[in-house]
Motif scaffolding. Structure first.
Motif, PDB file in Angstrom:
ATOM      1  N   GLU A  52     -15.597  52.184  -3.702  1.00  0.00           N
ATOM      2  CA  GLU A  52     -15.917  50.955  -3.645  1.00  0.00           C
ATOM      3  C   GLU A  52     -16.900  50.559  -4.709  1.00  0.00           C
ATOM      4  O   GLU A  52     -16.897  49.252  -5.357  1.00  0.00           O
ATOM      5  CB  GLU A  52     -16.782  50.607  -2.348  1.00  0.00           C
TER       6      GLU A  52
ATOM      7  N   GLU B 247     -15.181  57.472  -0.269  1.00  0.00           N
ATOM      8  CA  GLU B 247     -15.144  55.903  -0.076  1.00  0.00           C
ATOM      9  C   GLU B 247     -15.816  55.171  -0.700  1.00  0.00           C
ATOM     10  O   GLU B 247     -15.919  54.011  -1.287  1.00  0.00           O
ATOM     11  CB  GLU B 247     -14.898  55.671   1.646  1.00  0.00           C
TER      12      GLU B 247
ATOM     13  N   ARG C 115     -14.936  49.862  -7.793  1.00  0.00           N
ATOM     14  CA  ARG C 115     -14.285  48.455  -7.685  1.00  0.00           C
ATOM     15  C   ARG C 115     -15.253  47.547  -8.260  1.00  0.00           C
ATOM     16  O   ARG C 115     -15.020  46.540  -8.859  1.00  0.00           O
ATOM     17  CB  ARG C 115     -13.506  48.344  -6.396  1.00  0.00           C
TER      18      ARG C 115
END
Length: 158
Positions: free
Chosen positions: A137, A133, A140
């Motif tokens: 992130e 996770e 991105r």
């Protein structure tokens, strides 16, 4: 249970996947050795476990080679300089983590007792929360629309 594991006795140790892998393999061995519930699985499970571990090591090596080829960091908490979408990354966003999970699963099969059977499930959640996770992130933020397209088009695990 997972929160306790993440914030409790393992807090402060080197937070890298090989260390977590070692913790889970040792836990599987301890459970098998000192709490061997239902141990009548036999040779078929040992063979399946060994094959799974061998396949996992091959996938990890193939995946790691792409980091070397793209000249970017393989360490989870470092900033990548390239978005890898080739090789095994066409099929899974996390083939190294998938390989680590397969190693734990293969080892549990190879041990042949029921007591460590939940460890792959727990390891799956640790990998997802501690590494996948946050990495997604970060991708991105660093690679923007390119990462967004890749993350939407490719499965996290398989």
């Amino acid at each position: 249970m997972i929160r306790w594991l993440l914030d409790g006795p393992l807090k402060g140790f080197p937070d890298i996947p090989p260390v977590w892998l070692t913790v889970f393999l040792v836990a599987a061995w301890v459970l098998n050795e000192y709490l061997p519930l239902v141990t009548a699985f036999g040779l078929v499970f040992r063979a399946a476990g060994g094959l799974l571990i061998g396949f996992a090591l091959a996938v990890i090596a193939w995946s790691a080679w792409w980091f070397w080829r793209k000249k970017t960091t393989i360490e989870p908490h470092h900033t990548p300089t390239a978005l890898i979408v080739e090789g095994p990354y066409r099929y899974s966003r996390n083939p190294i983590y998938l390989g680590l999970l397969a190693i734990v699963t293969g080892y549990v099969l190879w041990l042949g007792s029921l007591s460590p059977v939940l460890l792959p499930y727990l390891f799956f959640h640790v990998l997802t929360r501690r590494f996948i996770e946050p990495e997604e992130e970060g991708l991105r933020k660093i690679f923007g629309a390119e990462a967004h397209r890749y993350l939407n088009a490719t499965h996290r695990w398989l």
